[in-house]
Design a protein around this motif. Structure first.
Motif, PDB file in Angstrom:
ATOM      1  N   PRO A  32      19.029  50.419   9.788  1.00  0.00           N
ATOM      2  CA  PRO A  32      18.024  49.374   9.574  1.00  0.00           C
ATOM      3  C   PRO A  32      18.394  48.039  10.179  1.00  0.00           C
ATOM      4  O   PRO A  32      17.546  47.354  10.734  1.00  0.00           O
ATOM      5  N   VAL A  33      19.673  47.640  10.105  1.00  0.00           N
ATOM      6  CA  VAL A  33      20.047  46.335  10.634  1.00  0.00           C
ATOM      7  C   VAL A  33      20.109  46.352  12.155  1.00  0.00           C
ATOM      8  O   VAL A  33      20.019  45.330  12.810  1.00  0.00           O
ATOM      9  N   ALA A  35      17.975  47.988  14.252  1.00  0.00           N
ATOM     10  CA  ALA A  35      16.746  48.577  14.763  1.00  0.00           C
ATOM     11  C   ALA A  35      16.322  48.022  16.104  1.00  0.00           C
ATOM     12  O   ALA A  35      15.580  48.663  16.841  1.00  0.00           O
ATOM     13  N   ARG A  90      14.609  44.968   5.400  1.00  0.00           N
ATOM     14  CA  ARG A  90      14.353  45.169   6.840  1.00  0.00           C
ATOM     15  C   ARG A  90      13.118  44.412   7.326  1.00  0.00           C
ATOM     16  O   ARG A  90      12.697  44.575   8.462  1.00  0.00           O
ATOM     17  N   HIS A  91      12.507  43.613   6.463  1.00  0.00           N
ATOM     18  CA  HIS A  91      11.327  42.801   6.818  1.00  0.00           C
ATOM     19  C   HIS A  91      10.162  43.666   7.311  1.00  0.00           C
ATOM     20  O   HIS A  91       9.488  43.331   8.283  1.00  0.00           O
ATOM     21  N   GLY A 118       9.977  44.285  10.923  1.00  0.00           N
ATOM     22  CA  GLY A 118      10.926  45.384  11.025  1.00  0.00           C
ATOM     23  C   GLY A 118      10.244  46.727  11.202  1.00  0.00           C
ATOM     24  O   GLY A 118       9.057  46.898  10.911  1.00  0.00           O
ATOM     25  N   ARG A 121      10.135  53.258   8.527  1.00  0.00           N
ATOM     26  CA  ARG A 121      10.859  54.517   8.710  1.00  0.00           C
ATOM     27  C   ARG A 121      10.003  55.753   8.457  1.00  0.00           C
ATOM     28  O   ARG A 121      10.375  56.849   8.869  1.00  0.00           O
TER      29      ARG A 121
END
Length: 270
Positions: A32-33, A35, A90-91, A118, A121
């Motif tokens: 996630p960070v 991406a 993740r915004h 973000g 998923r």
């Protein structure tokens, strides 16, 4: 050589190498960070992760996943916590927002901002993000249905004036934004508001993060120069280069044409 003989002669080291090769083909997924990192960096990070283990598995849960690293018999075992997995972290539902520039036109304040959303998923996250964007009047690029957002970040440069609803100007939805380098740039000319008289006076664009100066040429022969700025002051003329939260691929800039002229061209001059 028979299969029995071959299996008998294989050492523990041989087994480890074969299993490591197999693990290297496992797609762990986008962290996630990370991406918005380039694909090459993702591949290197994945190889490094599996090179230290015989097998890799992701144990998924409602709050995210734990990366379990399992070694050969007798070897040390370790568990590494995955990066924050919540959509909020993740915004996905609320973007990171950065104001680029502001000023006054016909007695009302105008402003330019960039939003970075973000990557969802799954379909549930994508549906909620799609609805949230729609509520804000945002239309992601090349997205016909919510599921098209899965695995992609979206960014929007918007302009607003007074009480008018903010309008998107530059935007895209991609898995990985292309990084800018050297004198690379992209720009578009727009207006402060719905008033056609301001057309061509507001320039918004992207440049490499190393760029220290953007020069905008106006059709009457004058120029405007944007430099990197942090924060705002009463002396700002609207011209600025700024770092945008959540967007490491490039910096963004704004140039403002004086009354009586419009945009002609722009280039990175330092």
């Amino acid at each position: 050589m028979s299969a029995d003989r071959e299996n008998h002669d294989m050492t523990q080291k041989d087994i480890a190498l074969l299993l490591a090769d197999a693990a290297d083909e496992v797609e762990i997924g986008i962290a996630p960070v990370q991406a918005v990192m380039r694909g090459g960096r993702r591949r290197r990070a994945r190889r490094w992760a599996v090179a230290t283990a015989t097998a890799v598995a992701v144990l998924a849960g409602s709050a995210g996943g734990t990366l379990a690293v399992t070694g050969l018999p007798g070897e040390h075992r370790a568990e590494v916590a995955a990066p924050p997995a919540s959509p909020e972290a993740r915004h996905v539902y609320e973007p990171q927002r950065t104001e680029l520039s502001r000023g006054t036109y016909r007695g009302k304040e105008w402003s330019v901002s960039v939003q970075v959303w973000g990557a969802p998923r799954n379909e549930a996250e994508a549906d909620r993000q799609f609805d949230r964007m729609d509520a804000l009047g945002l239309k992601p690029a090349d997205v016909r249905k919510a599921a098209d957002l899965i695995g992609k970040i979206s960014y929007f440069a918007t302009r607003g004036w007074g009480e008018e609803h903010a309008q998107q100007v530059m935007f895209n939805t991609v898995r990985t934004p292309e990084s800018y380098a050297g004198t690379d740039m992209e720009a578009t000319a727009t207006r402060f508001s719905s008033d056609p008289a301001s057309s061509g006076r507001l320039v918004i664009g992207m440049v490499a993060r190393t760029a220290q100066e953007v020069t905008c040429d106006w059709k009457d022969g004058r120029t405007g120069v944007a430099h990197p700025l942090v924060g705002f002051s009463a002396h700002d003329d609207g011209n600025a280069i700024r770092t945008v939260d959540g967007f490491p691929a490039a910096n963004w800039f704004v140039c403002v044409a004086p009354q009586g002229t419009v945009y002609k061209s722009a280039e990175v001059t330092k």
